[in-house]
Write a protein that holds these residues in place. Structure first.
Motif, PDB file in Angstrom:
ATOM      1  N   ASP A 164       0.813  -1.224   0.000  1.00 38.76           N
ATOM      2  CA  ASP A 164       0.000   0.000   0.000  1.00 38.76           C
ATOM      3  C   ASP A 164       0.841   1.266   0.000  1.00 38.76           C
ATOM      4  OD1 ASP A 164      -2.192  -1.552  -0.053  1.00 38.76           O
ATOM      5  OD2 ASP A 164      -2.788  -1.217   2.044  1.00 38.76           O
ATOM      6  N   ALA A 165       1.894   1.261   0.842  1.00 39.56           N
ATOM      7  CA  ALA A 165       2.712   2.483   0.951  1.00 39.56           C
ATOM      8  C   ALA A 165       3.441   2.752  -0.363  1.00 39.56           C
ATOM      9  CB  ALA A 165       3.713   2.322   2.096  1.00 39.56           C
ATOM     10  N   ALA A 166       3.980   1.690  -0.956  1.00 41.91           N
ATOM     11  CA  ALA A 166       4.713   1.867  -2.218  1.00 41.91           C
ATOM     12  C   ALA A 166       3.756   2.296  -3.327  1.00 41.91           C
ATOM     13  CB  ALA A 166       5.424   0.576  -2.588  1.00 41.91           C
ATOM     14  N   GLN A 169       2.964   5.909  -2.974  1.00 47.26           N
ATOM     15  CA  GLN A 169       4.085   6.757  -3.422  1.00 47.26           C
ATOM     16  C   GLN A 169       4.083   6.897  -4.950  1.00 47.26           C
ATOM     17  OE1 GLN A 169       6.438   8.473  -1.357  1.00 47.26           O
ATOM     18  NE2 GLN A 169       6.610   9.475  -3.363  1.00 47.26           N
ATOM     19  N   VAL A 170       3.864   5.778  -5.655  1.00 47.42           N
ATOM     20  CA  VAL A 170       3.854   5.863  -7.129  1.00 47.42           C
ATOM     21  C   VAL A 170       2.692   6.748  -7.585  1.00 47.42           C
ATOM     22  CG1 VAL A 170       3.832   4.587  -9.317  1.00 47.42           C
ATOM     23  CG2 VAL A 170       4.866   3.541  -7.313  1.00 47.42           C
ATOM     24  N   ARG A 171       1.536   6.611  -6.908  1.00 49.37           N
ATOM     25  CA  ARG A 171       0.374   7.458  -7.270  1.00 49.37           C
ATOM     26  C   ARG A 171       0.668   8.931  -7.049  1.00 49.37           C
ATOM     27  NH1 ARG A 171      -5.335   4.648  -5.554  1.00 49.37           N
ATOM     28  NH2 ARG A 171      -6.283   6.564  -6.335  1.00 49.37           N
ATOM     29  N   PRO A 191       1.538  -3.182 -10.655  1.00 50.31           N
ATOM     30  CA  PRO A 191       0.333  -3.995 -10.729  1.00 50.31           C
ATOM     31  C   PRO A 191      -0.772  -3.299 -11.529  1.00 50.31           C
ATOM     32  CG  PRO A 191       1.184  -3.927  -8.481  1.00 50.31           C
ATOM     33  CD  PRO A 191       1.966  -2.924  -9.271  1.00 50.31           C
ATOM     34  N   THR A 192      -1.576  -4.101 -12.205  1.00 53.78           N
ATOM     35  CA  THR A 192      -2.649  -3.572 -13.061  1.00 53.78           C
ATOM     36  C   THR A 192      -3.570  -2.587 -12.327  1.00 53.78           C
ATOM     37  OG1 THR A 192      -2.572  -5.505 -14.475  1.00 53.78           O
ATOM     38  CG2 THR A 192      -4.653  -4.303 -14.456  1.00 53.78           C
ATOM     39  N   PRO A 193      -4.036  -2.900 -11.100  1.00 57.29           N
ATOM     40  CA  PRO A 193      -4.960  -1.960 -10.444  1.00 57.29           C
ATOM     41  C   PRO A 193      -4.314  -0.602 -10.159  1.00 57.29           C
ATOM     42  CG  PRO A 193      -4.998  -4.116  -9.360  1.00 57.29           C
ATOM     43  CD  PRO A 193      -3.843  -4.129 -10.315  1.00 57.29           C
ATOM     44  N   LEU A 194      -3.010  -0.616  -9.856  1.00 61.08           N
ATOM     45  CA  LEU A 194      -2.317   0.652  -9.582  1.00 61.08           C
ATOM     46  C   LEU A 194      -2.232   1.489 -10.861  1.00 61.08           C
ATOM     47  CD1 LEU A 194      -0.661   2.609  -7.853  1.00 61.08           C
ATOM     48  CD2 LEU A 194       1.346   1.142  -8.223  1.00 61.08           C
ATOM     49  N   ALA A 195      -1.856   0.862 -11.966  1.00 57.10           N
ATOM     50  CA  ALA A 195      -1.766   1.604 -13.239  1.00 57.10           C
ATOM     51  C   ALA A 195      -3.146   2.114 -13.649  1.00 57.10           C
ATOM     52  CB  ALA A 195      -1.180   0.711 -14.324  1.00 57.10           C
TER      53      ALA A 195
END
Ligand code: KIV
Length: 272
Positions: A164-166, A169-171, A191-195
């Protein structure tokens, strides 16, 4: 000859945002010479990237770190001679973007070599660099997630943003690079959901590589598209389109069609 793109006009930086608004996927491939550039340009690549991956796939180095501005400028000049339609993006190699002034000098060299946009990795102190370049009329593509120039700190080429923390940070970095003025954002190995979340919330087009199907476009390294053994471990997101397309032109067309129709990447070429 590739004939079914929404527009056969030469690509421009504003046209990238227009494609995102209209829901048209962007097709990007790396390229390092004029001969391949002609094939990519004629067969559906909207964007062509002279990536610092050339250190690994062309020069045979162990990482992208030895690549210089002179290397990228040489290959940018070669590729530019083969393009009439695709938008040419050139990488700022390791440390050439360490401060705004160095980045301006390197970017000027690359634009004068024929690039229409420069790509740089990371956020943090790079936010100042992005804003500095954009204020000086240099279009910038940001690159987040797995940033190969960080290989020594990361200890290898691994999926980023898993916890979650990483992920947060990318978001946050994605919002920040867009805010700083980047016109395009490459997301590598997340990961797909993050992108998908980043693509939904940033106002600029995202281009995925190992980032799932919901990005606004996709990029592959040319050697991976053609199934060439680069001597490095083959990541999960790589697909050999030569096997499907039957020729280099056919491979580019097959990749372009699969991206535009949302068939690539599928779950087998993405990280959950
Ligand atoms: O250098 C490169 O080829 C890249 C792509 C993998 C996006 O940065």
């Amino acid at each position: 000859m590739y004939a079914s793109t929404p527009t056969d006009k030469p690509w421009t930086v504003p046209a990238l945002a227009e494609a995102r608004r209209e829901g048209r996927k962007l097709v990007m491939l790396t390229c390092y010479d004029a001969g391949f550039a002609r094939v990519l340009d004629a067969n559906g690549a909207d964007l062509v990237l002279v990536g610092d991956s050339l250190g690994m796939v062309v020069q045979g180095q162990a990482s992208t770190l030895p690549v210089t501005v002179a290397d990228i400028a040489y290959h940018t000049r070669c590729v530019a001679r083969g393009l009439s339609r695709s938008l040419l993006v050139a990488d700022l190699p390791f440390q050439s973007d360490a401060d705004p002034q160095r980045a301006l000098e390197a970017s000027t060299t690359l634009l004068q070599a024929g690039a229409a946009m420069v790509k740089l990795e990371g956020a943090g102190h790079k936010l100042e660099v992005i804003a500095y370049l954009v204020e000086r009329e240099i279009p910038v593509c940001a690159h987040l997630g797995l940033t190969p120039q960080s290989v020594l700190r990361l200890g290898g080429y691994r999926v980023q943003g898993r916890d979650d923390a990483a992920a947060e940070q990318v978001r946050a970095d994605a919002r920040a690079v867009a805010e700083a003025g980047a016109a395009l954002l490459v997301l590598e190995c997340v990961p797909t959901p993050l992108a998908a979340a980043i693509t939904a919330e940033v106002g600029i087009p995202t281009i995925g590589i190992g980032a799932g199907p919901q990005c606004d476009g996709q990029v592959l390294v040319l050697h991976d598209l053609l199934g060439l053994d680069s001597g490095h471990r083959r990541p999960k997101f790589v697909k050999d389109f030569l096997a499907e397309g039957g020729s280099v032109a056919g491979a580019v067309q097959a990749f372009a069609a699969a991206v535009r129709e949302g068939r690539f990447p599928d779950a087998t070429h993405s990280y959950a």
